[in-house]
Design a protein around this motif. Structure first.
Motif, short mmCIF file in Angstrom:
data_model
loop_
_atom_site.label_atom_id
_atom_site.label_comp_id
_atom_site.label_asym_id
_atom_site.label_seq_id
_atom_site.Cartn_x
_atom_site.Cartn_y
_atom_site.Cartn_z
N THR A 145 0.81 -1.21 0.00
CA THR A 145 0.00 0.00 0.00
C THR A 145 0.84 1.25 0.00
OG1 THR A 145 -0.12 0.07 2.40
CG2 THR A 145 -1.84 -1.17 1.24
N ALA A 146 2.14 1.13 0.20
CA ALA A 146 2.99 2.32 0.28
C ALA A 146 3.46 2.73 -1.10
CB ALA A 146 4.21 2.02 1.16
N ILE A 147 3.48 4.04 -1.31
CA ILE A 147 4.16 4.59 -2.48
C ILE A 147 5.53 5.03 -2.00
CG2 ILE A 147 4.20 6.47 -4.14
CD1 ILE A 147 1.24 6.31 -4.33
N LEU A 148 6.56 4.44 -2.49
CA LEU A 148 7.90 4.65 -1.96
C LEU A 148 8.36 6.07 -2.24
CD1 LEU A 148 9.49 1.26 -3.02
CD2 LEU A 148 8.17 1.83 -0.98
N LEU A 149 9.06 6.61 -1.26
CA LEU A 149 9.56 7.97 -1.40
C LEU A 149 10.44 8.12 -2.63
CD1 LEU A 149 10.51 8.86 2.28
CD2 LEU A 149 8.64 9.84 0.95
N ILE A 183 1.53 9.01 -1.37
CA ILE A 183 1.63 10.35 -1.96
C ILE A 183 0.98 10.29 -3.32
CG2 ILE A 183 3.16 12.19 -2.76
CD1 ILE A 183 5.29 11.08 -0.84
N GLY A 184 0.09 11.24 -3.61
CA GLY A 184 -0.54 11.24 -4.92
C GLY A 184 -1.76 12.12 -4.97
N GLU A 185 -2.45 12.06 -6.10
CA GLU A 185 -3.68 12.83 -6.26
C GLU A 185 -4.76 12.26 -5.35
OE1 GLU A 185 -4.14 15.56 -8.41
OE2 GLU A 185 -1.94 15.40 -8.47
N ASN A 186 -5.55 13.16 -4.77
CA ASN A 186 -6.63 12.74 -3.89
C ASN A 186 -7.91 12.57 -4.72
OD1 ASN A 186 -8.65 12.50 -1.91
ND2 ASN A 186 -7.52 13.79 -0.48
N PRO A 187 -8.46 11.36 -4.78
CA PRO A 187 -9.65 11.15 -5.61
C PRO A 187 -10.87 11.93 -5.14
CG PRO A 187 -9.19 9.21 -4.28
CD PRO A 187 -8.01 10.12 -4.13
N VAL A 188 -10.87 12.37 -3.88
CA VAL A 188 -12.00 13.16 -3.39
C VAL A 188 -12.06 14.50 -4.11
CG1 VAL A 188 -13.09 14.14 -1.33
CG2 VAL A 188 -11.81 12.01 -1.16
N GLY A 189 -10.95 14.90 -4.73
CA GLY A 189 -10.92 16.13 -5.49
C GLY A 189 -11.89 16.13 -6.67
N GLN A 190 -12.36 14.96 -7.07
CA GLN A 190 -13.37 14.89 -8.13
C GLN A 190 -14.69 15.52 -7.69
OE1 GLN A 190 -13.46 10.84 -10.15
NE2 GLN A 190 -12.26 10.36 -8.32
N PHE A 191 -14.88 15.57 -6.38
CA PHE A 191 -16.16 16.03 -5.84
C PHE A 191 -16.04 17.35 -5.07
CE2 PHE A 191 -15.77 11.37 -5.69
CZ PHE A 191 -16.69 11.04 -6.68
N LEU A 192 -14.88 17.58 -4.42
CA LEU A 192 -14.69 18.77 -3.61
C LEU A 192 -13.37 19.44 -4.01
CD1 LEU A 192 -15.64 17.25 -0.12
CD2 LEU A 192 -17.06 18.73 -1.56
N ASP A 193 -13.45 20.71 -4.37
CA ASP A 193 -12.28 21.42 -4.88
C ASP A 193 -11.12 21.44 -3.89
OD1 ASP A 193 -13.50 21.94 -7.27
OD2 ASP A 193 -14.08 24.00 -6.77
N TYR A 194 -11.43 21.50 -2.60
CA TYR A 194 -10.36 21.57 -1.60
C TYR A 194 -9.41 20.38 -1.71
CZ TYR A 194 -8.06 21.25 2.97
OH TYR A 194 -7.13 21.13 3.97
N TYR A 195 -9.93 19.25 -2.12
CA TYR A 195 -9.11 18.03 -2.15
C TYR A 195 -8.41 17.80 -3.48
CZ TYR A 195 -11.05 17.03 2.38
OH TYR A 195 -11.39 17.11 3.71
N LYS A 196 -8.51 18.75 -4.41
CA LYS A 196 -7.73 18.64 -5.63
C LYS A 196 -6.26 18.83 -5.34
CE LYS A 196 -11.40 20.22 -8.76
NZ LYS A 196 -11.83 21.27 -9.71
N GLY A 197 -5.41 18.22 -6.16
CA GLY A 197 -3.98 18.38 -5.98
C GLY A 197 -3.32 17.18 -5.36
N THR A 198 -2.09 17.36 -4.93
CA THR A 198 -1.27 16.27 -4.41
C THR A 198 -1.32 16.23 -2.89
OG1 THR A 198 0.23 16.53 -6.30
CG2 THR A 198 1.03 15.25 -4.43
N TRP A 199 -1.47 15.03 -2.37
CA TRP A 199 -1.60 14.82 -0.93
C TRP A 199 -0.58 13.79 -0.45
CZ3 TRP A 199 -5.41 16.86 2.49
CH2 TRP A 199 -6.27 17.79 1.89
N MET A 200 -0.28 13.86 0.84
CA MET A 200 0.62 12.91 1.47
C MET A 200 -0.04 12.39 2.75
SD MET A 200 4.40 13.54 3.22
CE MET A 200 5.01 14.39 1.76
N GLY A 201 -0.09 11.08 2.90
CA GLY A 201 -0.60 10.47 4.12
C GLY A 201 0.54 10.00 5.00
N VAL A 202 0.53 10.37 6.26
CA VAL A 202 1.66 10.12 7.16
C VAL A 202 1.16 9.58 8.50
CG1 VAL A 202 3.50 11.24 8.49
CG2 VAL A 202 3.12 11.89 6.11
N THR A 203 1.90 8.62 9.04
CA THR A 203 1.70 8.15 10.41
C THR A 203 3.01 8.35 11.18
OG1 THR A 203 0.07 6.49 9.75
CG2 THR A 203 1.13 6.19 11.89
#
Length: 199
Positions: A14-18, A145-165
């Motif tokens: 599930t990880a996208i390698l740095l 790291i990648g495009e957020n698919p929620v951006g298809q519905f809400l403008d705020y979520y357009k663009g590149t996102w990073m998920g971190v723990t």
């Protein structure tokens, strides 16, 4: 003093390698609706209890091709603490614990970052709670790291996102939070799960 953390795990597929992501020399900020700052501790040997901070702010500056040069600055508002017990919450913001009226912020500022694997880093820095500052170390896993698919519905979520723990373990008494020794464990675990938006 330096306090080491517990590692944060992730499923390999599930990880996208740095190293597989193109250079993104940008600032990233946490999405308040998809960020959790949780503190957990052992309670008299009976259970593990936890609380959450609901108000926070932060920024991560990083070039993903030069992760070691990154910097992180993260602050929580101590008055936003939420344990699910109103009486305990009132005690936590009082003088015995966080003394939020005098010390409204708890702040972490990184001093160094070391890549430990393709999608993990170790972040060292200074954590300040009340008038106490100690060096701590986080293990950080980049989940995706990648495009957020929620951006298809809400403008705020357009663009590149990073998920971190990020996870660390600290001794509470070193930060002026040593009340009721023996009821709650000395070592507490702090876990941050966040989705960060590239600016």
């Amino acid at each position: 003093m330096t306090y080491l953390l517990k590692p944060a795990g992730i499923g390999g597929t599930t990880a996208i390698l740095l190293s597989a992501v193109p250079a993104l020399a940008n600032s990233w900020v946490p999405d308040p609706d998809h960020t959790e700052v949780v503190v957990s501790w052992g309670h008299i040997g009976f259970s593990t209890q936890s609380l959450e901070f609901l108000a926070f702010d932060g920024i991560l500056d990083v070039d993903l091709e030069n992760v070691e040069a990154a910097s992180a600055d993260f602050t929580v508002k101590t008055e936003s603490v939420h344990s699910g017990a109103k009486v305990f919450d009132a005690e936590l913001v009082g003088e015995t614990w966080f003394n939020s009226a005098v010390f409204p912020d708890a702040r972490f500022i990184s001093t160094s970052i070391e890549r430990t694997a393709e999608n993990t880093v170790r972040v060292t820095g200074d954590l300040t709670i009340k008038e106490f500052t100690n060096e701590i170390v986080w293990d950080v896993t980049v989940n995706k790291i990648g495009e957020n698919p929620v951006g298809q519905f809400l403008d705020y979520y357009k663009g590149t996102w990073m998920g971190v723990t990020a996870t660390t373990e600290v001794p509470r008494s070193e930060f002026g939070l040593g009340a009721f020794e023996g009821i709650g464990t000395e070592m507490v675990t702090i876990t941050i799960n966040t989705e960060m938006k590239q600016q």
